[in-house]
Design an enzyme around this catalytic site. Structure first.
Site, PDB file in Angstrom:
ATOM      1  N   ASP A  51      84.954  50.439 -18.942  1.00  8.11           N
ATOM      2  CA  ASP A  51      83.691  50.809 -19.568  1.00  8.11           C
ATOM      3  C   ASP A  51      82.811  49.576 -19.746  1.00  8.11           C
ATOM      4  O   ASP A  51      83.038  48.756 -20.642  1.00  8.11           O
ATOM      5  CB  ASP A  51      83.981  51.472 -20.920  1.00  8.11           C
ATOM      6  CG  ASP A  51      82.721  51.808 -21.702  1.00  8.11           C
ATOM      7  OD1 ASP A  51      81.613  51.671 -21.145  1.00  8.11           O
ATOM      8  OD2 ASP A  51      82.846  52.214 -22.875  1.00  8.11           O
ATOM      9  N   GLU A 130      82.772  17.287 -20.105  1.00 10.95           N
ATOM     10  CA  GLU A 130      83.501  16.607 -21.176  1.00 10.95           C
ATOM     11  C   GLU A 130      83.340  17.409 -22.471  1.00 10.95           C
ATOM     12  O   GLU A 130      82.570  17.044 -23.355  1.00 10.95           O
ATOM     13  CB  GLU A 130      82.962  15.188 -21.377  1.00 10.95           C
ATOM     14  CG  GLU A 130      83.063  14.299 -20.154  1.00 10.95           C
ATOM     15  CD  GLU A 130      82.440  12.925 -20.370  1.00 10.95           C
ATOM     16  OE1 GLU A 130      81.838  12.702 -21.456  1.00 10.95           O
ATOM     17  OE2 GLU A 130      82.533  12.081 -19.474  1.00 10.95           O
ATOM     18  N   GLU A 132      83.725  18.766 -26.139  1.00 12.37           N
ATOM     19  CA  GLU A 132      84.198  18.319 -27.445  1.00 12.37           C
ATOM     20  C   GLU A 132      84.388  19.537 -28.344  1.00 12.37           C
ATOM     21  O   GLU A 132      83.758  20.581 -28.135  1.00 12.37           O
ATOM     22  CB  GLU A 132      83.192  17.352 -28.071  1.00 12.37           C
ATOM     23  CG  GLU A 132      82.991  16.088 -27.256  1.00 12.37           C
ATOM     24  CD  GLU A 132      81.791  15.260 -27.693  1.00 12.37           C
ATOM     25  OE1 GLU A 132      81.649  14.121 -27.213  1.00 12.37           O
ATOM     26  OE2 GLU A 132      80.981  15.759 -28.506  1.00 12.37           O
ATOM     27  N   GLU A 212      87.406  12.173 -31.279  1.00 13.18           N
ATOM     28  CA  GLU A 212      85.980  11.914 -31.115  1.00 13.18           C
ATOM     29  C   GLU A 212      85.388  11.321 -32.393  1.00 13.18           C
ATOM     30  O   GLU A 212      86.086  11.108 -33.385  1.00 13.18           O
ATOM     31  CB  GLU A 212      85.238  13.186 -30.707  1.00 13.18           C
ATOM     32  CG  GLU A 212      84.774  13.193 -29.247  1.00 13.18           C
ATOM     33  CD  GLU A 212      83.817  12.053 -28.905  1.00 13.18           C
ATOM     34  OE1 GLU A 212      83.151  11.520 -29.827  1.00 13.18           O
ATOM     35  OE2 GLU A 212      83.751  11.675 -27.718  1.00 13.18           O
ATOM     36  N   GLU A 220      88.181  15.418 -27.965  1.00 15.96           N
ATOM     37  CA  GLU A 220      87.655  15.582 -26.611  1.00 15.96           C
ATOM     38  C   GLU A 220      88.813  15.535 -25.627  1.00 15.96           C
ATOM     39  O   GLU A 220      89.703  14.682 -25.729  1.00 15.96           O
ATOM     40  CB  GLU A 220      86.641  14.490 -26.269  1.00 15.96           C
ATOM     41  CG  GLU A 220      86.081  14.581 -24.850  1.00 15.96           C
ATOM     42  CD  GLU A 220      84.976  13.564 -24.579  1.00 15.96           C
ATOM     43  OE1 GLU A 220      84.127  13.378 -25.481  1.00 15.96           O
ATOM     44  OE2 GLU A 220      84.981  12.947 -23.502  1.00 15.96           O
ATOM     45  N   HIS A 269      78.912  16.680 -22.236  1.00 17.62           N
ATOM     46  CA  HIS A 269      78.282  15.909 -21.176  1.00 17.62           C
ATOM     47  C   HIS A 269      78.853  16.385 -19.835  1.00 17.62           C
ATOM     48  O   HIS A 269      80.073  16.474 -19.679  1.00 17.62           O
ATOM     49  CB  HIS A 269      78.548  14.416 -21.351  1.00 17.62           C
ATOM     50  CG  HIS A 269      78.201  13.911 -22.714  1.00 17.62           C
ATOM     51  ND1 HIS A 269      78.854  12.852 -23.319  1.00 17.62           N
ATOM     52  CD2 HIS A 269      77.277  14.325 -23.613  1.00 17.62           C
ATOM     53  CE1 HIS A 269      78.343  12.635 -24.506  1.00 17.62           C
ATOM     54  NE2 HIS A 269      77.383  13.513 -24.719  1.00 17.62           N
ATOM     55  N   ARG A 339      72.751   5.863 -23.506  1.00 16.77           N
ATOM     56  CA  ARG A 339      73.215   7.196 -23.874  1.00 16.77           C
ATOM     57  C   ARG A 339      72.195   7.991 -24.674  1.00 16.77           C
ATOM     58  O   ARG A 339      72.461   9.132 -25.057  1.00 16.77           O
ATOM     59  CB  ARG A 339      74.541   7.092 -24.640  1.00 16.77           C
ATOM     60  CG  ARG A 339      75.717   6.815 -23.712  1.00 16.77           C
ATOM     61  CD  ARG A 339      76.993   6.483 -24.454  1.00 16.77           C
ATOM     62  NE  ARG A 339      78.168   6.586 -23.595  1.00 16.77           N
ATOM     63  CZ  ARG A 339      78.534   5.692 -22.693  1.00 16.77           C
ATOM     64  NH1 ARG A 339      77.792   4.596 -22.523  1.00 16.77           N
ATOM     65  NH2 ARG A 339      79.609   5.879 -21.949  1.00 16.77           N
ATOM     66  N   GLU A 358      74.975  12.409 -15.035  1.00 13.68           N
ATOM     67  CA  GLU A 358      75.587  12.971 -16.228  1.00 13.68           C
ATOM     68  C   GLU A 358      74.490  13.567 -17.099  1.00 13.68           C
ATOM     69  O   GLU A 358      73.651  12.840 -17.638  1.00 13.68           O
ATOM     70  CB  GLU A 358      76.345  11.892 -17.010  1.00 13.68           C
ATOM     71  CG  GLU A 358      76.934  12.384 -18.321  1.00 13.68           C
ATOM     72  CD  GLU A 358      77.373  11.251 -19.235  1.00 13.68           C
ATOM     73  OE1 GLU A 358      78.019  11.533 -20.262  1.00 13.68           O
ATOM     74  OE2 GLU A 358      77.043  10.083 -18.943  1.00 13.68           O
ATOM     75  N   ARG A 360      73.503  15.099 -20.453  1.00 12.98           N
ATOM     76  CA  ARG A 360      74.146  14.896 -21.749  1.00 12.98           C
ATOM     77  C   ARG A 360      73.709  15.914 -22.812  1.00 12.98           C
ATOM     78  O   ARG A 360      74.209  15.882 -23.932  1.00 12.98           O
ATOM     79  CB  ARG A 360      73.846  13.485 -22.251  1.00 12.98           C
ATOM     80  CG  ARG A 360      74.472  12.422 -21.364  1.00 12.98           C
ATOM     81  CD  ARG A 360      74.112  11.002 -21.801  1.00 12.98           C
ATOM     82  NE  ARG A 360      74.482  10.698 -23.153  1.00 12.98           N
ATOM     83  CZ  ARG A 360      75.719  10.362 -23.550  1.00 12.98           C
ATOM     84  NH1 ARG A 360      76.709  10.317 -22.665  1.00 12.98           N
ATOM     85  NH2 ARG A 360      75.966  10.086 -24.821  1.00 12.98           N
TER      86      ARG A 360
END
Length: 470
Positions: A51, A130, A132, A212, A220, A269, A339, A358, A360
Site C-alpha cells: 500500500d 562524513e 556526524e 567529534e 563521526e 561534509h 573550513r 567537499e 560542507r
C-alpha cells in the site's frame, strides 16, 4: 548477483526469512519480512505488492497499489534479527505501467548515474560523506496544545559536571571541547568500534571513527568513498546500524543537525569527484591543483547551492546549524583549506586520485539518494555551462569586516528560503528526467505543509522567557 546467487547466499547463511527494505521520500527505511520459501526467482521481476498510500510523500489512496521489486545485488545478512535473515533493497514500480516510480528516491539515484554517463563527461561519480551524530542516554519530548518541551541527557554532557553520580568522575568534554580526546574523556570508543564492526559485516569500508567537537557524545564515522548509488545504499545501512547498535547498548542516537544549544551541530561534509575510464577528472594545474572541469563543477555547486540545500539540509532544524558566525559554513565560496567556505578542496595529498570537492553544508538528516543526485546534477550543469566559481575565500572570516563578508553569497537562513530557492531554480535537476516536476513539487509541498507551516503555528519555549511578562 543474480536471483540464483541470492538464494545461494541465503542458503549458505541458513536464512529462513527475507527482509525487504525500501526508502520513503524523506529518506527513512521501510520494511516487510517474508518466509524465504514463499519466494522464487520470479519475485525479482514480478515484485511484491504493498500500500503506497501509507508511505510518506507517495501515492494517494485512490492509486495506492505499488510493487516493490527486490534488487538481488543488494543482498546482505541483516545483523540485528534473532535468527539468520537476509535483507534486500527494493526498487518501486507502478503495477499497471510497470515503470519505475518517479518518487522512489533510489530510482532518482539510478537515473542520475545513467544521465551522467549519457553526457559523456564521466562514467563514475565517487561520493564520500562524513556523517556526524550524537549518542545520548535519554531523550524526552512532547508537543500538545498546552505544553511543549524537549529534554536530552548524556553521561558525557558538560552540563553534568555537578550531577550526583555516585561518584561523579568528571571526564566530560566541555562545550566545543570534544574533538579527538582519548579515554577516559572519550567514553564511546568501544561503542563506535562496535558500530564499525557491524558495518564491516555488511561490506561497508570504514576509514576512521572518532569523537567529534560537541559535548554530550558527538561522534563521526567516515566511510571510504564509493560510487554514488552504492554509497546511497550504504548510507541507509549506516544509519540503521548506528541506531541499532546504540539501542542494544541502552543508548539512543540522533542525526538531527542541532540538538544542543550553543554547541556544534552535526553536519555531513560530502566529498565528490568524477572519473572516466578509470582516470580522475578533477586533477589539473589550476587553483588548488584542480582541472578546469573541476572548477566548473564547483561553480555549479555554488550557483545552485540554495536549491540543493532543500535536499541537503532538509529540516527546519538544519538552519539552527547554518548560522553566520558559528561553526557551520554559510559562505558560498570555495577554498583549498578554509573550513568557513561551503566548498573546500582537501589538500592532504598531491595524488591526482585524491582531488575532489567537499561540500560542507549538508547534514545527515538528508535523503542520500536525493542529496547526492542533486549535487551531481549541479556539478554536471556547472561543467556543461562553464560556470565560474569566483574568487576563493582563503582568508580567516573572523578577521574580515562586515562589508567584506557581505560580498560573499550566503546559504539560505531557513528551510522556507531553501524551498523557495528550489521552486525558483530546479531546471538543472530535471535535465534528462532525473528529477521530475512531480517529485520536486511533492517535496516542496510536503516540507511546507508538515514542517514550515506546523512550526510557524507553535509557540517556542523561549518566547515565554521573552514575552510572558510583557
Amino acid at each position: 548477483m543474480t536471483p540464483e546467487d541470492f538464494f545461494r547466499f541465503a542458503n549458505e547463511h541458513g536464512a529462513k526469512m527475507v527482509d525487504l527494505k525500501f526508502t520513503d521520500l524523506l529518506g527513512t527505511w521501510q520494511h516487510c519480512s517474508f518466509p524465504i520459501d514463499t519466494w522464487d526467482e520470479n519475485i525479482f521481476e514480478d515484485g511484491v505488492g504493498f500500500d503506497g498510500s501509507s508511505v510518506r510523500g507517495w501515492q494517494a489512496i485512490n492509486v495506492s497499489d505499488m510493487l516493490a521489486v527486490p534488487d538481488a545485488s543488494t543482498v546482505k545478512l541483516d545483523p540485528f534479527f534473532a535468527k539468520p535473515t537476509v535483507s534486500v533493497i527494493a526498487n518501486i514500480v507502478d503495477p499497471e505501467t510497470r515503470e519505475d516510480y518517479t518518487r522512489d528516491p533510489r530510482h532518482v539515484a539510478r537515473k542520475v548515474v545513467d544521465y551522467m554517463r549519457s553526457t559523456g563527461v564521466a562514467d563514475t561519480c565517487y561520493v564520500g560523506p562524513e556523517p556526524e551524530f550524537f549518542i545520548f542516554d535519554h531523550v524526552a519530548y512532547e508537543q500538545t496544545q498546552h505544553r511543549g518541551f524537549y529534554q536530552i541527557d548524556s553521561v558525557e554532557g558538560a552540563w553534568n559536571t555537578g550531577r550526583f553520580e555516585e561518584p561523579n568522575l568528571g571526564y566530560k568534554p566541555g562545550y566545543k571541547g570534544g574533538y579527538f580526546p582519548v579515554s577516559p574523556t572519550d567514553t564511546y570508543h568501544d561503542l563506535r568500534s562496535e558500530m564499525v564492526y557491524e558495518m564491516q559485516k555488511v561490506g561497508i569500508v570504514v576509514e576512521a571513527h572518532h569523537h567529534e567537537v560537541g559535548t554530550g557524545g558527538q561522534a563521526e564515522i567516515d566511510m571510504e568513498y564509493a560510487p554514488l548509488l552504492q554509497m546511497a545504499d550504504q548510507f541507509m545501512w549506516f544509519k540503521y546500524i548506528i541506531r541499532n547498535v546504540a539501542k542494544n547498548a541502552g543508548k539512543t542516537v540522533t542525526f538531527m543537525a542541532k540538538p544542543i544549544f550553543q554547541d556544534n551541530g552535526s553536519g555531513m561534509h560530502t566529498h565528490m569527484s568524477l572519473w572516466k575510464g578509470g582516470q580522475p577528472l578533477f586533477a589539473g594545474d589550476g587553483y588548488a591543483g584542480l582541472s578546469d572541469l573541476a572548477l566548473h563543477a564547483i561553480g555549479g555547486i555554488l550557483k545552485h547551492a540554495p536549491a540543493i540545500l532543500a535536499f541537503a539540509a532538509p529540516t527546519a532544524n538544519s538552519y539552527r546549524r547554518l548560522v553566520p558566525g558559528y561553526e557551520a559554513p554559510v559562505n558560498l565560496a570555495m577554498s583549498k583549506r578554509n573550513r568557513s567556505a561551503s566548498v573546500r578542496i582537501p589538500m592532504y595529498s598531491a595524488s591526482p586520485k585524491a582531488k575532489r570537492l567537499e561540500f560542507r553544508c549538508p547534514d545527515p538528516t538528508c535523503n542520500g539518494y536525493l542529496m547526492f543526485s542533486a549535487m551531481l546534477m549541479a556539478i554536471l550543469d556547472g561543467i556543461e555551462n562553464g560556470i565560474d566559481p569566483g574568487d576563493p575565500l582563503d582568508r580567516d572570516i573572523y578577521e574580515m569586516t562586515p562589508e567584506e563578508l557581505a560580498q560573499t553569497n550566503k546559504t539560505p537562513g531557513t528551510l522556507d528560503q531553501a524551498l523557495g530557492a528550489l521552486t525558483d531554480d530546479h531546471a538543472f535537476l530535471t535535465k534528462g528526467g532525473v528529477f521530475t516536476d512531480d517529485l520536486i513539487e511533492t517535496w516542496i509541498d510536503y516540507k511546507t505543509e508538515n514542517e514550515v507551516e506546523e512550526l510557524r503555528l507553535r509557540p517556542h519555549p523561549h518566547e515565554f522567557h521573552l514575552y510572558y511578562d510583557c
